[in-house]
Design an enzyme around this catalytic site. Sequence first.
Site, PDB file in Angstrom:
ATOM      1  N   PRO A 275       0.795  -1.224   0.000  1.00 59.18           N
ATOM      2  CA  PRO A 275       0.000   0.000   0.000  1.00 59.18           C
ATOM      3  C   PRO A 275       0.832   1.281   0.000  1.00 59.18           C
ATOM      4  O   PRO A 275       1.883   1.350   0.639  1.00 59.18           O
ATOM      5  CB  PRO A 275      -0.815  -0.119   1.296  1.00 59.18           C
ATOM      6  CG  PRO A 275      -0.093  -1.113   2.126  1.00 59.18           C
ATOM      7  CD  PRO A 275       0.576  -2.052   1.185  1.00 59.18           C
ATOM      8  N   ASN A 276       0.345   2.251  -0.719  1.00 63.18           N
ATOM      9  CA  ASN A 276       0.898   3.608  -0.822  1.00 63.18           C
ATOM     10  C   ASN A 276       2.179   3.699  -1.652  1.00 63.18           C
ATOM     11  O   ASN A 276       2.655   4.793  -1.931  1.00 63.18           O
ATOM     12  CB  ASN A 276       1.149   4.220   0.571  1.00 63.18           C
ATOM     13  CG  ASN A 276      -0.144   4.311   1.353  1.00 63.18           C
ATOM     14  OD1 ASN A 276      -1.143   4.809   0.819  1.00 63.18           O
ATOM     15  ND2 ASN A 276      -0.162   3.804   2.574  1.00 63.18           N
ATOM     16  N   ARG A 283       5.200  11.007  -2.618  1.00 57.56           N
ATOM     17  CA  ARG A 283       4.811  10.829  -1.217  1.00 57.56           C
ATOM     18  C   ARG A 283       6.019  11.092  -0.307  1.00 57.56           C
ATOM     19  O   ARG A 283       7.061  10.446  -0.457  1.00 57.56           O
ATOM     20  CB  ARG A 283       4.341   9.384  -1.044  1.00 57.56           C
ATOM     21  CG  ARG A 283       4.187   8.925   0.366  1.00 57.56           C
ATOM     22  CD  ARG A 283       4.228   7.393   0.404  1.00 57.56           C
ATOM     23  NE  ARG A 283       4.003   6.904   1.739  1.00 57.56           N
ATOM     24  CZ  ARG A 283       4.277   5.664   2.120  1.00 57.56           C
ATOM     25  NH1 ARG A 283       4.775   4.798   1.263  1.00 57.56           N
ATOM     26  NH2 ARG A 283       4.062   5.281   3.352  1.00 57.56           N
ATOM     27  N   TYR A 288      11.039   8.987   1.260  1.00 60.90           N
ATOM     28  CA  TYR A 288      10.972   7.908   0.268  1.00 60.90           C
ATOM     29  C   TYR A 288      11.653   8.246  -1.061  1.00 60.90           C
ATOM     30  O   TYR A 288      11.666   7.421  -1.982  1.00 60.90           O
ATOM     31  CB  TYR A 288       9.492   7.539   0.009  1.00 60.90           C
ATOM     32  CG  TYR A 288       8.824   6.970   1.237  1.00 60.90           C
ATOM     33  CD1 TYR A 288       9.099   5.689   1.678  1.00 60.90           C
ATOM     34  CD2 TYR A 288       7.931   7.746   1.976  1.00 60.90           C
ATOM     35  CE1 TYR A 288       8.500   5.173   2.813  1.00 60.90           C
ATOM     36  CE2 TYR A 288       7.322   7.239   3.115  1.00 60.90           C
ATOM     37  CZ  TYR A 288       7.603   5.951   3.542  1.00 60.90           C
ATOM     38  OH  TYR A 288       7.015   5.443   4.672  1.00 60.90           O
ATOM     39  N   ASN A 339       8.002  -5.397  -0.821  1.00 58.34           N
ATOM     40  CA  ASN A 339       7.959  -4.241   0.067  1.00 58.34           C
ATOM     41  C   ASN A 339       6.506  -4.169   0.523  1.00 58.34           C
ATOM     42  O   ASN A 339       5.655  -3.660  -0.200  1.00 58.34           O
ATOM     43  CB  ASN A 339       8.367  -2.971  -0.694  1.00 58.34           C
ATOM     44  CG  ASN A 339       8.381  -1.775   0.242  1.00 58.34           C
ATOM     45  OD1 ASN A 339       7.810  -1.820   1.326  1.00 58.34           O
ATOM     46  ND2 ASN A 339       9.030  -0.700  -0.185  1.00 58.34           N
ATOM     47  N   ALA A 342       2.890  -0.764   4.938  1.00 60.64           N
ATOM     48  CA  ALA A 342       2.372  -0.842   6.310  1.00 60.64           C
ATOM     49  C   ALA A 342       1.815  -2.227   6.660  1.00 60.64           C
ATOM     50  O   ALA A 342       1.652  -2.537   7.843  1.00 60.64           O
ATOM     51  CB  ALA A 342       1.296   0.222   6.497  1.00 60.64           C
ATOM     52  N   GLU A 363      12.342  -9.327   2.195  1.00 61.34           N
ATOM     53  CA  GLU A 363      11.516  -8.205   2.681  1.00 61.34           C
ATOM     54  C   GLU A 363      12.316  -6.918   2.470  1.00 61.34           C
ATOM     55  O   GLU A 363      13.501  -6.851   2.797  1.00 61.34           O
ATOM     56  CB  GLU A 363      11.215  -8.416   4.171  1.00 61.34           C
ATOM     57  CG  GLU A 363      10.438  -7.283   4.804  1.00 61.34           C
ATOM     58  CD  GLU A 363      10.264  -7.481   6.314  1.00 61.34           C
ATOM     59  OE1 GLU A 363      10.509  -8.603   6.823  1.00 61.34           O
ATOM     60  OE2 GLU A 363       9.907  -6.495   6.992  1.00 61.34           O
ATOM     61  N   HIS A 365      12.443  -2.528   2.675  1.00 65.15           N
ATOM     62  CA  HIS A 365      11.867  -1.242   3.092  1.00 65.15           C
ATOM     63  C   HIS A 365      12.797  -0.142   2.618  1.00 65.15           C
ATOM     64  O   HIS A 365      14.024  -0.263   2.762  1.00 65.15           O
ATOM     65  CB  HIS A 365      11.727  -1.187   4.612  1.00 65.15           C
ATOM     66  CG  HIS A 365      10.809  -2.254   5.134  1.00 65.15           C
ATOM     67  ND1 HIS A 365       9.436  -2.158   5.038  1.00 65.15           N
ATOM     68  CD2 HIS A 365      11.073  -3.463   5.703  1.00 65.15           C
ATOM     69  CE1 HIS A 365       8.892  -3.249   5.545  1.00 65.15           C
ATOM     70  NE2 HIS A 365       9.865  -4.068   5.947  1.00 65.15           N
ATOM     71  N   ARG A 372      12.123   4.713  13.120  1.00 71.04           N
ATOM     72  CA  ARG A 372      10.838   5.412  13.002  1.00 71.04           C
ATOM     73  C   ARG A 372       9.894   5.038  14.157  1.00 71.04           C
ATOM     74  O   ARG A 372      10.341   4.568  15.203  1.00 71.04           O
ATOM     75  CB  ARG A 372      10.244   5.108  11.624  1.00 71.04           C
ATOM     76  CG  ARG A 372      11.177   5.624  10.511  1.00 71.04           C
ATOM     77  CD  ARG A 372      10.623   5.387   9.154  1.00 71.04           C
ATOM     78  NE  ARG A 372       9.386   6.111   8.931  1.00 71.04           N
ATOM     79  CZ  ARG A 372       8.569   5.896   7.892  1.00 71.04           C
ATOM     80  NH1 ARG A 372       8.900   4.980   7.008  1.00 71.04           N
ATOM     81  NH2 ARG A 372       7.466   6.588   7.769  1.00 71.04           N
TER      82      ARG A 372
END
Length: 411
Positions: A275-276, A283, A288, A339, A342, A363, A365, A372
Amino acid sequence: MHNSAYSACGMPHVYDSLQVDSLSSVQGLLEEGKRDGIVVSLPYKTEILQMLDEVAPDARCIGAVNTVVIEKDFISGQPMKRPILKGYNTDYIGIMNCIQLSLSPANSVKQGTSALIVGAGGMARAAIYACVQVGIQNVCIFNRTRENAHKLTEYYELIDTLDSPWPAQLRQPTVIVSCIAPDTPATFSIPEQWLCSKTSGVFIELAYTPLATPFTKQMQSKVSRGWILVDGFEVLVEQGVAQFEILTRRPAPVYVMRDAVQRSILNAILLLNGPNLNLLGTREPHLYGTTALKDIEQSSIELGTKLEARIETFQSNHEGHLIDRIHAARGVADAIMINPGAFTHTSVAIRDALLGVNIPFIEMHITNVHTREAFRQHSFLSDKAAACIIGLGVFGYEVAIEHAARDLVNK
Ligand SMILES: NC(=O)c1ccc[n+]([C@@H]2O[C@H](COP(=O)([O-])OP(=O)(O)OC[C@H]3O[C@@H](n4cnc5c(N)ncnc54)[C@H](OP(=O)(O)O)[C@@H]3O)[C@@H](O)[C@H]2O)c1
């Protein structure tokens, strides 16, 4: 490739491969009556000629047959005593089509166009014939063993050594075909003095296991000068399409055949973005970066090609869609790079899907999630991932592909 084509065309035929240890076994296969045709590979492409009733003029000229059609028609209502065997050569068609499809307008074949063939085996004969068919009159051959090349040079020029200059009376080659067996890669490069065509040209590598050969690596540096590179995979598809059409007498489903070859030759890696990530580039760029997802996906596909991996990309903001895509990868993908966005911190279902298909996954990111918010500190995937790549920005995608293509796909 052939079975995918039969299935796409709704045909009941089956393409099967058989290893035989003598030419007499081939004779048996031809006369069994069960088959509509056979595809012949080394070492029988030449020897099989003597068994055939008819040989297409091009195959006769090349001196090799790779496709035999077994005609079982009825004549005057009576079955034939024995099938008629017709031989064809589609290897040259594959090479010829690749030359025609890849030559730039500046290099369209003219009277002075020259070609260079490296190697002097069976495929070199097909390559010479392909060059002649597209209208190239000047063909030079270079082969490691001079004597073997001599058999081919009745009509064509032989270049003796790698130090030789390109023949002064000929234009620099704009078509180069490498016909070298892949088991022992060449230890030499194509001499720079043979690569001086002002309009560059097309370089065709016939070997496809592996796709990257010393020559394709050398010629990659010439792409910026306008050289077009065609790999053995393209030739394989083109010759397979011709073979299908000769064997079945119907148009081939080219896309299906290309896809099937790609699947069989290249390792498949699924790149999933959650998502996103569709908003990448716009964004929160301070976190990012400014690279859009479509650019990341495109450069991932290009890097994959260099590493002989086929990258399939998929992004969704919906958990169920990501799960469906993971399920569809079962038995197809060799590795998954994900990726999860969330969903990393919330989705037991994505974890279960990845474990359920039993495909190694990485995985990823973009940011260092550990610096964070507290809720980003826990991942439902990390303990099962083959690797976690965190905080490298979009460069992390390159690292993941390198690792997946070199290490994971072979596990
Ligand atoms: N893409 C396709 O559709 C397709 C279809 C068929 C074949 N192929 C490929 O085409 C290539 C040639 O096949 P072929 O049937 O012509 O094989 P071949 O008859 O065995 O000939 C092999 C040639 O490679 C040369 N060679 C082998 N190892 C070498 C090395 N280390 N350095 C320099 N030269 C070397 C040999 O030279 P010497 O005379 O010195 O031994 C010979 O000229 C293979 O890679 C094959 O996989 C591709």
